[in-house]
Design a protein around this motif. Structure first.
Motif, PDB file in Angstrom:
ATOM      1  N   LEU A  79     -45.328  38.094  18.908  1.00  9.08           N
ATOM      2  CA  LEU A  79     -44.968  38.708  17.639  1.00  9.08           C
ATOM      3  C   LEU A  79     -45.055  37.680  16.525  1.00  9.08           C
ATOM      4  O   LEU A  79     -44.600  36.552  16.679  1.00  9.08           O
ATOM      5  CB  LEU A  79     -43.553  39.290  17.713  1.00  9.08           C
ATOM      6  N   GLU A  80     -45.669  38.085  15.418  1.00 12.58           N
ATOM      7  CA  GLU A  80     -45.773  37.245  14.225  1.00 12.58           C
ATOM      8  C   GLU A  80     -45.228  38.029  13.045  1.00 12.58           C
ATOM      9  O   GLU A  80     -45.349  39.254  12.989  1.00 12.58           O
ATOM     10  CB  GLU A  80     -47.228  36.898  13.909  1.00 12.58           C
ATOM     11  N   VAL A  81     -44.683  37.322  12.068  1.00  9.32           N
ATOM     12  CA  VAL A  81     -44.215  37.977  10.857  1.00  9.32           C
ATOM     13  C   VAL A  81     -45.435  38.392  10.042  1.00  9.32           C
ATOM     14  O   VAL A  81     -46.339  37.600   9.790  1.00  9.32           O
ATOM     15  CB  VAL A  81     -43.322  37.033  10.031  1.00  9.32           C
ATOM     16  N   ASP A  82     -45.468  39.669   9.650  1.00  8.56           N
ATOM     17  CA  ASP A  82     -46.525  40.192   8.790  1.00  8.56           C
ATOM     18  C   ASP A  82     -46.026  40.059   7.352  1.00  8.56           C
ATOM     19  O   ASP A  82     -45.259  40.885   6.864  1.00  8.56           O
ATOM     20  CB  ASP A  82     -46.814  41.652   9.141  1.00  8.56           C
ATOM     21  N   GLN A  83     -46.449  38.992   6.673  1.00  5.97           N
ATOM     22  CA  GLN A  83     -45.943  38.681   5.340  1.00  5.97           C
ATOM     23  C   GLN A  83     -46.232  39.796   4.337  1.00  5.97           C
ATOM     24  O   GLN A  83     -45.398  40.110   3.493  1.00  5.97           O
ATOM     25  CB  GLN A  83     -46.536  37.351   4.839  1.00  5.97           C
ATOM     26  N   GLU A  84     -47.399  40.384   4.425  1.00  5.98           N
ATOM     27  CA  GLU A  84     -47.789  41.430   3.478  1.00  5.98           C
ATOM     28  C   GLU A  84     -46.850  42.641   3.572  1.00  5.98           C
ATOM     29  O   GLU A  84     -46.320  43.114   2.567  1.00  5.98           O
ATOM     30  CB  GLU A  84     -49.227  41.854   3.750  1.00  5.98           C
ATOM     31  N   LYS A  85     -46.626  43.130   4.781  1.00  5.53           N
ATOM     32  CA  LYS A  85     -45.750  44.293   4.957  1.00  5.53           C
ATOM     33  C   LYS A  85     -44.290  43.936   4.698  1.00  5.53           C
ATOM     34  O   LYS A  85     -43.530  44.756   4.188  1.00  5.53           O
ATOM     35  CB  LYS A  85     -45.925  44.899   6.343  1.00  5.53           C
ATOM     36  N   THR A  86     -43.895  42.719   5.060  1.00  2.00           N
ATOM     37  CA  THR A  86     -42.530  42.283   4.793  1.00  2.00           C
ATOM     38  C   THR A  86     -42.268  42.279   3.289  1.00  2.00           C
ATOM     39  O   THR A  86     -41.243  42.785   2.829  1.00  2.00           O
ATOM     40  CB  THR A  86     -42.265  40.889   5.394  1.00  2.00           C
ATOM     41  N   SER A  87     -43.201  41.747   2.517  1.00  2.00           N
ATOM     42  CA  SER A  87     -43.049  41.714   1.060  1.00  2.00           C
ATOM     43  C   SER A  87     -43.001  43.122   0.480  1.00  2.00           C
ATOM     44  O   SER A  87     -42.187  43.405  -0.411  1.00  2.00           O
ATOM     45  CB  SER A  87     -44.208  40.936   0.422  1.00  2.00           C
ATOM     46  N   ALA A  88     -43.865  44.011   0.983  1.00  2.00           N
ATOM     47  CA  ALA A  88     -43.886  45.389   0.495  1.00  2.00           C
ATOM     48  C   ALA A  88     -42.569  46.094   0.804  1.00  2.00           C
ATOM     49  O   ALA A  88     -42.031  46.828  -0.041  1.00  2.00           O
ATOM     50  CB  ALA A  88     -45.051  46.150   1.108  1.00  2.00           C
ATOM     51  N   ARG A  89     -42.027  45.868   1.973  1.00  2.00           N
ATOM     52  CA  ARG A  89     -40.765  46.505   2.354  1.00  2.00           C
ATOM     53  C   ARG A  89     -39.603  45.926   1.565  1.00  2.00           C
ATOM     54  O   ARG A  89     -38.694  46.652   1.155  1.00  2.00           O
ATOM     55  CB  ARG A  89     -40.529  46.351   3.857  1.00  2.00           C
TER      56      ARG A  89
END
Length: 108
Positions: free
Chosen positions: A35-45
């Motif tokens: 598992l890796e942090v998805d920065q793009e989706k994390t920022s959007a959320r």
């Protein structure tokens, strides 16, 4: 004899007309991956007010990293009955709810 020869030549000619790409065989891979942090989706959320990190599942396929979505798009056609693809699609459904999770049902 002439009709048989004509039929054989017609079959031979038609066999050369097939323009399909050969189906990529599905490699055996550990579908749980890492598992890796998805920065793009994390920022959007986080912009929507949802706290926490959004994870994505990354698989190692033939020595290179690939996301689960990319694996499914590359190796699993829509009408496949391959067991690995079926498991990958089930994991994707679970991951699509709120991001990749370590806790998967038994057998996946």
């Amino acid at each position: 004899m002439k009709p048989i020869t004509m039929l054989a030549l017609a079959c031979l000619a038609l066999s050369g007309c097939k323009n399909e790409e050969p189906a990529a065989s599905v490699p055996s891979v550990e579908l749980r991956g890492r598992l890796e942090v998805d920065q793009e989706k994390t920022s959007a959320r986080q912009a929507q007010g949802i706290e926490g990190e959004y994870f994505r599942r990354v698989l190692t396929v033939d020595g290179s990293d690939m996301t689960l979505d990319a694996f499914i798009n590359h190796y699993c056609p829509a009408d496949t009955r391959d067991e690995t693809c079926q498991k990958a699609l089930r994991i994707k459904k679970i991951d699509d709810v709120s991001g990749a999770t370590r806790f998967l049902p038994q057998g996946l």
